[in-house]
Each structure stands twice: as structure tokens, then as C-alpha cells.
Design an enzyme around this catalytic site. Sequence first.
Site, PDB file in Angstrom:
ATOM      1  N   GLY A 118       1.077   0.101  10.026  1.00 47.17           N
ATOM      2  CA  GLY A 118       1.291  -0.308   8.391  1.00 47.17           C
ATOM      3  C   GLY A 118       0.465   0.481   7.829  1.00 47.17           C
ATOM      4  O   GLY A 118      -0.065   1.774   8.302  1.00 47.17           O
ATOM      5  N   GLY A 119       0.143   0.399   6.540  1.00 45.12           N
ATOM      6  CA  GLY A 119      -0.506   1.020   5.451  1.00 45.12           C
ATOM      7  C   GLY A 119      -2.056   1.264   6.002  1.00 45.12           C
ATOM      8  O   GLY A 119      -2.644   2.395   6.111  1.00 45.12           O
TER       9      GLY A 119
ATOM     10  N   LYS B  48       0.852  -1.310   0.039  1.00 48.05           N
ATOM     11  CA  LYS B  48       0.100   0.056   0.092  1.00 48.05           C
ATOM     12  C   LYS B  48       0.859   1.258  -0.109  1.00 48.05           C
ATOM     13  O   LYS B  48       0.363   2.387  -0.499  1.00 48.05           O
ATOM     14  CB  LYS B  48      -0.876  -0.037   1.201  1.00 48.05           C
ATOM     15  CG  LYS B  48      -2.099  -1.089   1.094  1.00 48.05           C
ATOM     16  CD  LYS B  48      -2.922  -0.645   2.283  1.00 48.05           C
ATOM     17  CE  LYS B  48      -4.132  -1.766   2.209  1.00 48.05           C
ATOM     18  NZ  LYS B  48      -5.142  -1.683   3.544  1.00 48.05           N
TER      19      LYS B  48
ATOM     20  N   GLY C  21     -14.608  -6.807  10.766  1.00 47.29           N
ATOM     21  CA  GLY C  21     -13.960  -6.216   9.737  1.00 47.29           C
ATOM     22  C   GLY C  21     -14.883  -6.306   8.457  1.00 47.29           C
ATOM     23  O   GLY C  21     -14.471  -5.655   7.425  1.00 47.29           O
TER      24      GLY C  21
ATOM     25  N   ASP D 296      -9.465   2.999   2.221  1.00 51.47           N
ATOM     26  CA  ASP D 296      -9.786   2.450   3.419  1.00 51.47           C
ATOM     27  C   ASP D 296     -10.174   3.166   4.631  1.00 51.47           C
ATOM     28  O   ASP D 296     -10.858   2.817   5.392  1.00 51.47           O
ATOM     29  CB  ASP D 296      -8.258   2.018   3.838  1.00 51.47           C
ATOM     30  CG  ASP D 296      -7.917   0.507   3.115  1.00 51.47           C
ATOM     31  OD1 ASP D 296      -8.821  -0.160   2.954  1.00 51.47           O
ATOM     32  OD2 ASP D 296      -6.460   0.274   2.974  1.00 51.47           O
TER      33      ASP D 296
END
Length: 289
Positions: free
Chosen positions: A143-144, A81, A254, A117
Site C-alpha cells: 500500500g501507500g 494516501k 514504529g 513517511d
Amino acid sequence: MKSMTLSQFIQSSKSNRSHYLLLGHPVEHSWSPIMHNIALQHYDIEAEYHAVDVRSRELTDLASFLNRASLLGANVTIPYKQSIANYVDFIDASAREIGAVNTIVKNEYQLEGYNTDYAGFTEPLQPYEFELQGASAVVFGTGGAARAIVYGLTEMGVEEIFLVSRSPNGIISYRDNRRVQIVSYENWTSFAEGALLIVNATPLGMDPKIDSSPVRDQEKQYLESKICYDIVYNPVETKFLKQASEAGAQTIDGLEMLIQQGSKSFKLWTGHPFPIKIVRDTLYEKLKN
């Protein structure tokens, strides 16, 4: 779900037909092909969506493949990403601020990078919008995905964000963000008591390693009375969410983030609204089997 490497995909007949891709490593666990193919079929769009496992040695090939006419657009997942930004011609302002791209749009002769996202993440939090203003949150991972989450929480007015890292001294990208503090797994519980929201933005708990969690069993009492959100969707009830339920927390899985971020990507590619109810019903039916 079996996925192909980039080399295998390029050599297959599928690469010559109109298609969209999910690019990452690993990707065979992903449900993105299921939901995007449902959406493409819903609008009778003659294209297919495939998950392609890109190995690091294949990145040079990816750079040229992105310009192939049969590729109509792509999603990007871990671990690319951030690095994928080097392969696009234009980066949207929010994706630039986040520092991560999860959607590639082909606009005539230009590759454009976006991040859906953050919007996908914040959508399930709308019922808690007023509670989150001025509140604090603990986020496992740096992270991304965590970058998008920090951006989304900042947009919602969260005042303090504690990012939990295994190497807190090595994280320099948030030094100019007054809302963010990097903490370690050894001391995250010190910040949990004052937090309203606790998020797992790591792959811990993802199939097939479903017995893992960023929270140790002896720490699950720190989840009591919190909103606990896991961006992992396979399985939908991760070990982290089981721990949260046992501690009496409110939980968010999620799957809705997957659907909502996919909805934004699909609209960017096609201009069509995502058939969210059809996709959601199909995915939840899949969970029963």
C-alpha cells in the site's frame, strides 16, 4: 480515542476554529493528535489537531472542505494516501515518485501534497546505513506506506526489495522498478535467508487486532539475525516484533517513525522544528499507563 466522521466534524464548532487534521479510516487508534497538539502548544500556536474518520461516501465533501480557511494543513493515512493526490494542486517530486501523499500543505491558494513517511521510516535505520547498502529487504504490504518504504530503502542503497502481497499477480505499479520483486505470502521465506531487513508495512498487529502478524508462528525462525522493523506503533511491541525478539532478531518499533514523519509534516506547516524530545517523552510516558 474517539474520533468524528467528516460530516460530524464539519457540523461541529471545532471546524470553525483554526485546525490541522488527520484524515483516514480508521483513525481513532492514532497518536498523531497527541504529539501535534503538544507541538502546537509548545509554540503557543492557536490551533488544534484532530483525527477525522473519512468514510468513502464523504470524499466529495472532503474536496471542498480542504479549501476552508480554518483548515491549516492535514496528514493523510490509510486508505487515502494514493487517492488524495486527486485533491491537491501540486505534488512534490518525491511524493509523485512514491505515488502517495501523507501531508497536505496550504500555500496561499494552493494545496500541496508531500510525503514525509519515507524520511520518517529511514531515520531509525541510520545506524544500519552502511550495512543496508547493497543488501536486500523483505517488506510485507504493497500500500501507500510500502511505496514510501521502497523509496526510502532505494535512497539508502538497498539493492533488492521483495514486497509480499496476497495478490502478487495483481500488482503492476512496480514493474519498471528493477529493485522490486512482488512475492506471495506462500513463498516469502524463500527470500528471507538472504535479506538483512524485514519490515511489516501492513496494519496487522495494530490495536485492537493485536494478535495478528504477517508472519505465521511456524515461520518465525526466518527472522533470526535480521533487523525486523514494524511501522505499527500501537501497541509498540507488536506480535511481529515479539516473534522477532524470540527468534533473536534486532527490532525497531514504529513509534520513532511516527515521531519523525510528524516532525517533517510540522516543519512544512509551521516552519518550526518539532519538539522531538518533549513529544517522545510524552508518548513513552503514555505507554506506561
